[in-house]
Write a protein that holds these residues in place. Structure first.
Motif, PDB file in Angstrom:
ATOM      1  N   ASP A 299       0.838  -1.196   0.000  1.00  0.00           N
ATOM      2  CA  ASP A 299       0.000   0.000   0.000  1.00  0.00           C
ATOM      3  C   ASP A 299       0.875   1.248   0.000  1.00  0.00           C
ATOM      4  N   THR A 300       0.555   2.149  -0.854  1.00  0.00           N
ATOM      5  CA  THR A 300       1.252   3.421  -0.840  1.00  0.00           C
ATOM      6  C   THR A 300       0.289   4.480  -0.334  1.00  0.00           C
ATOM      7  N   TYR A 301       0.805   5.344   0.455  1.00  0.00           N
ATOM      8  CA  TYR A 301       0.036   6.465   0.950  1.00  0.00           C
ATOM      9  C   TYR A 301       0.386   7.675   0.110  1.00  0.00           C
ATOM     10  N   PRO A 302      -0.542   8.591  -0.018  1.00  0.00           N
ATOM     11  CA  PRO A 302      -0.158   9.851  -0.651  1.00  0.00           C
ATOM     12  C   PRO A 302       0.890  10.510   0.244  1.00  0.00           C
ATOM     13  N   GLU A 303       1.655  11.397  -0.296  1.00  0.00           N
ATOM     14  CA  GLU A 303       2.660  12.070   0.525  1.00  0.00           C
ATOM     15  C   GLU A 303       1.941  12.856   1.616  1.00  0.00           C
ATOM     16  N   LEU A 304       2.275  12.554   2.848  1.00  0.00           N
ATOM     17  CA  LEU A 304       1.634  13.200   3.982  1.00  0.00           C
ATOM     18  C   LEU A 304       2.615  14.145   4.656  1.00  0.00           C
TER      19      LEU A 304
END
Length: 180
Positions: free
Chosen positions: A99-104
């Motif tokens: 899973d990749t998260y958007p850049e937070l």
């Protein structure tokens, strides 16, 4: 002390259990505590989120950009509630390695595939909530309660399963330390 936590998950994951454990921690130290439970569809596996305020607050609801910590028991529920986290806050999330998260933009971010660990028999799936709490204890240096206070609260909450939950908490903290 003033500290705000959002716990996000879905029905059956034990979000409310964590609120009660943290309420016991606060009560044991005579610290004011407010908590909310938003669980309209929880009985059907729907979204569940809880706001927790430790300290002198008058309103139990956490406004956007105010939470110090978010514990996401499931990836999408974490993303759904991320707007409540402060920029210098910490998010710990249960997400698959792929899973990749958007850049937070948050100061603290940690992810672990707790579902996979449960599937592999490292802990019972019913302990996912406690596992993620243990993970948060290591990754959030500003967590308002000590490890021992959390263990004591788990025991007070339900002595019958306390030993199993404390083992899960210890495993999560070990895994979090190894990940750092």
């Amino acid at each position: 002390m003033k500290y705000q936590i959002v716990i996000a998950g879905f029905g059956g994951q034990g979000v409310v259990f964590l609120v009660k454990v943290l309420a016991i921690c606060a009560g044991n130290r005579d610290i004011p505590f407010l908590g909310t439970e938003n669980h309209g569809m929880s009985q059907r596996g729907g979204s569940v989120s809880c706001d927790i305020k430790v300290g002198d607050f008058t309103n139990p609801v956490i406004d956007k950009n105010q939470a110090d910590l978010m514990i996401a028991l499931e990836r999408n529920e974490g993303l759904r509630n991320v707007a409540f986290l402060k920029l210098d806050g910490t998010i710990v999330t249960n997400a698959k390695d792929k899973d990749t998260y958007p850049e937070l933009p948050f100061k603290g971010f940690a992810k672990i595939d707790a579902f996979k660990k449960a599937e592999n028999g490292e802990f019972p799936i019913q302990g996912l909530n406690v596992y993620m709490l243990g993970f948060a204890l290591i990754h959030d240096k500003n967590f308002p309660f000590s490890i021992q206070e959390v263990k004591d609260a788990i025991t007070q909450m339900n002595a019958k399963v306390a030993e199993q939950n404390i083992k899960i908490l210890d495993q999560a903290m070990k895994d979090a330390e190894e990940q750092k």
